[in-house]
Structures are given as C-alpha cells and as structure tokens.
Design a protein around this motif. Structure first.
Motif: not given
Length: 127
Positions: A1-3, A17-24, A51-63
């Motif tokens: 995911m992050f390399g 998790e310690q930094m308050g970042i939730d990945v789903t 989910d980090a600091q109230g912001q949601q970021t989406y990562q899409v992987v595919g062709e």
C-alpha cells in the motif's frame, strides 16, 4: 500500500494506529471516474479508505477501461441517466445548488444553465 521499503505489514499497521490513522479495505464491484473527456471504469478494483484527522482518502488500484463519457449513461452505469431534465443538467447538481444557495430548484437550474453547469459559480451567483 505505501511501499514500506520492506517494513513488516503488522508493524506498519501498528504505527498507523498509533498515529490515529484507520485503513479499511472496501469490497467494491466497480469504480467510475468521470472526466470531461472520458470515463475511467475500474472492474474488480482494490479500494482502500484511509481515515486520518477527519479526512477520508481513497486509493484505487487496478487497470481502468477508458469509455466515452456518455457510455456509462447509455449502459445505465450511473443509474440516474433518466433523472436529468431536457437541459442536461443533473438533478443532483440542481439539488446541491438549491440547498447550498437556499433557493428553489428552478432558480438553481437557471443559475447552472447560465454558468454552464459550474456548481461553485452557480452557488456564488445566487448568494
């Protein structure tokens, strides 16, 4: 995911998790990204929501498969192709402008028509 550069995935998750970042990981069937020139359609994409600091970021992987912009509406891909009035302005856009500017749908539609569908410009025009 992050390399993570060889970092243990469990350790990476623990640090996040310690930094308050939730990945789903999301179970999605299709992702469509619409641009002015084309629709990028990802079948069986791998989608991660962070989910980090109230912001949601989406990562899409595919062709993605590139399609004509109208192809999704013709094939019924977005489900609201028949909801637009004869002027081609999506009902969702009309509702959004009407709600944000505090006006009725007809006034919102007129503002969108005058601004060539630019949501922000239509709202600003009505405020």
């Amino acid at each position: 995911m992050f390399g993570g550069g060889g970092m243990n995935p469990r350790k990476m998750k623990q640090m996040m998790e310690q930094m308050g970042i939730d990945v789903t990981e999301l179970d999605v069937e299709e992702v469509v990204i619409r641009t002015g020139d084309e629709d990028l359609v990802f079948e069986d994409a791998q989608v991660t929501r962070m989910d980090a600091q109230g912001q949601q970021t989406y990562q899409v992987v595919g062709e993605p498969e590139s399609r004509e912009p109208s192809a999704a509406a013709i094939e019924g891909g977005d489900g609201d192709a028949g909801d637009d009035a004869d002027d081609g302005i999506p009902e969702d856009d009309v509702a959004l402008v009407a709600e944000n500017a505090g006006v009725d749908a007809e006034t919102a539609r007129e503002a969108l028509a005058e601004t060539d569908g630019d949501l922000a410009a239509a709202i600003a025009k009505l405020e």
